[in-house]
Design a protein around this motif. Structure first.
Motif, PDB file in Angstrom:
ATOM      1  N   THR A   1      16.731 -32.731  53.593  1.00  0.00           N
ATOM      2  CA  THR A   1      15.601 -33.441  53.013  1.00  0.00           C
ATOM      3  C   THR A   1      15.839 -33.663  51.524  1.00  0.00           C
ATOM      4  O   THR A   1      16.457 -32.826  50.855  1.00  0.00           O
ATOM      5  CB  THR A   1      14.285 -32.652  53.226  1.00  0.00           C
ATOM      6  N   PRO A   2      15.351 -34.787  50.970  1.00  0.00           N
ATOM      7  CA  PRO A   2      15.579 -35.074  49.550  1.00  0.00           C
ATOM      8  C   PRO A   2      14.993 -34.034  48.606  1.00  0.00           C
ATOM      9  O   PRO A   2      15.386 -33.972  47.439  1.00  0.00           O
ATOM     10  CB  PRO A   2      14.894 -36.436  49.363  1.00  0.00           C
ATOM     11  N   THR A   3      14.040 -33.246  49.078  1.00  0.00           N
ATOM     12  CA  THR A   3      13.405 -32.251  48.221  1.00  0.00           C
ATOM     13  C   THR A   3      14.073 -30.880  48.317  1.00  0.00           C
ATOM     14  O   THR A   3      13.542 -29.885  47.831  1.00  0.00           O
ATOM     15  CB  THR A   3      11.917 -32.118  48.587  1.00  0.00           C
ATOM     16  N   GLY A   4      15.260 -30.846  48.909  1.00  0.00           N
ATOM     17  CA  GLY A   4      15.953 -29.574  49.093  1.00  0.00           C
ATOM     18  C   GLY A   4      16.330 -28.907  47.784  1.00  0.00           C
ATOM     19  O   GLY A   4      16.319 -27.671  47.675  1.00  0.00           O
ATOM     20  N   ALA A   5      16.675 -29.688  46.757  1.00  0.00           N
ATOM     21  CA  ALA A   5      17.081 -29.111  45.478  1.00  0.00           C
ATOM     22  C   ALA A   5      15.939 -28.335  44.838  1.00  0.00           C
ATOM     23  O   ALA A   5      16.133 -27.227  44.315  1.00  0.00           O
ATOM     24  CB  ALA A   5      17.579 -30.209  44.535  1.00  0.00           C
ATOM     25  N   ALA A   6      14.724 -28.897  44.886  1.00  0.00           N
ATOM     26  CA  ALA A   6      13.569 -28.206  44.309  1.00  0.00           C
ATOM     27  C   ALA A   6      13.285 -26.908  45.067  1.00  0.00           C
ATOM     28  O   ALA A   6      12.952 -25.883  44.459  1.00  0.00           O
ATOM     29  CB  ALA A   6      12.350 -29.117  44.338  1.00  0.00           C
ATOM     30  N   ALA A   7      13.411 -26.941  46.389  1.00  0.00           N
ATOM     31  CA  ALA A   7      13.195 -25.731  47.182  1.00  0.00           C
ATOM     32  C   ALA A   7      14.229 -24.675  46.838  1.00  0.00           C
ATOM     33  O   ALA A   7      13.919 -23.478  46.766  1.00  0.00           O
ATOM     34  CB  ALA A   7      13.241 -26.063  48.668  1.00  0.00           C
ATOM     35  N   LEU A   8      15.461 -25.102  46.612  1.00  0.00           N
ATOM     36  CA  LEU A   8      16.516 -24.170  46.252  1.00  0.00           C
ATOM     37  C   LEU A   8      16.239 -23.553  44.878  1.00  0.00           C
ATOM     38  O   LEU A   8      16.428 -22.346  44.671  1.00  0.00           O
ATOM     39  CB  LEU A   8      17.867 -24.888  46.260  1.00  0.00           C
TER      40      LEU A   8
END
Length: 306
Positions: free
Chosen positions: A19-26
């Motif tokens: 998902t494109p929001t994976g970096a923020a979750a990481l």
């Protein structure tokens, strides 16, 4: 002197599925790992090409099935490389910002021969199989799960990882926002409606509440179900040494979820805690509901439990 956490968080699971929001979750997962000196387990589930093989019995030729298997393996490999690259990039950015986290595989972490490591650690691993099964199984032996924010309403409905951890793990889940703030859990808002799900969420976050700067219980006649009131929750929290205030909110544009998020914003919350899917998941996905609205629209981390 601060009290020790009642339920220490040592292992945080983060499903990474592209998902494109994976970096923020990481980024959020690493922030929480540093806070609790925990291990962040970034898990990518790739498709199992062997699941294509039964199609040979559905009238497809062997050559066509082999071609489909090859295509599935190539796509799975591409997604794996993308997720590994994302993990390495965010880890490097955190280190450059003066927030390094040691890289350590989960297998080495659990090996008695591995020397103790002080502080936070993180590792990336990839497995093959059905995403909802592999994520749910890993979540059951994790203390906390961080899930990327849904990129769209359709993704809320279709996210196998999200629904696997909410319905099949028995563990608390934090939905990461699309952009991560500097602090999480200093000002905690509790969305309370008296249900077993909201009680489970409060129990999951109780150690956080004992270390928060401020706690507010958000309630509404439109949101309340049969069960203890907000005032009764405040009294319960007081027994645990947590001072909390209450705030009654109203729907915004006839959306209870929008009213809940607006109240959390007015409080200046950096974490919202609530129960998930007090009604059936199917009813909320089709007709809407508080859980669905929050999953789609929240701009702060949300801890959910069932």
């Amino acid at each position: 002197m601060q009290q020790p956490l009642l339920h220490p968080i040592a292992l945080i699971l983060l499903p990474l599925n592209g998902t494109p929001t994976g970096a923020a979750a990481l980024e959020l997962g690493l922030q929480l790992a540093r806070r609790f000196a925990a291990h962040l387990d970034a898990l990518h589930v790739g498709s199992d090409s062997r699941e294509v093989a039964p199609l040979a019995g559905e009238g497809l030729s062997g050559a066509l099935v082999e071609e489909m298997i090859g295509a599935a393996e190539r796509e799975s490999g591409r997604r794996l490389r993308t997720m590994r690259s994302l993990f390495d990039r965010v880890m490097a950015e955190e280190a450059a910002a003066g927030r390094p986290v040691a890289t350590l595989d989960r297998e080495r972490l659990s090996d008695p021969a591995t020397p103790p490591v002080e502080g936070a650690t993180a590792g990336f691993r990839a497995v093959a199989g059905r995403e909802h099964e592999r994520v749910a199984f890993a979540a059951r032996l994790s203390d906390l799960i961080v899930v990327p924010h849904a990129d769209s309403g359709d993704e809320v409905s279709s996210s196998e990882a999200l629904h696997a951890v909410l319905f099949d793990s028995g563990r608390p889940v934090i939905i990461a926002p699309k952009r991560v703030a500097a602090t999480v859990g200093r000002r905690i808002a509790i969305g309370w409606n008296g249900t077993a799900e909201s009680a489970s969420a409060v129990m999951s976050i109780l150690p956080w509440l004992q270390h928060a700067d401020a706690v507010e219980v958000l309630h509404s006649p439109e949101y309340q179900r049969q069960g203890p009131s907000a005032e009764e929750l405040v009294a319960y929290l007081a027994i645990h040494g947590v001072r909390a205030t209450t705030r009654q909110f109203a729907s915004v544009d006839r959306e209870v979820g929008a009213g809940l998020l607006a109240a959390a914003g007015s409080f200046g919350a950096d974490l919202l805690c609530m129960g998930a899917y007090s009604h059936s998941r199917l009813r909320q996905l089709i007709l809407g509901g508080v859980t669905r609205h929050v999953l789609e629209a929240a701009t702060l981390p949300v801890l959910m439990a069932r």
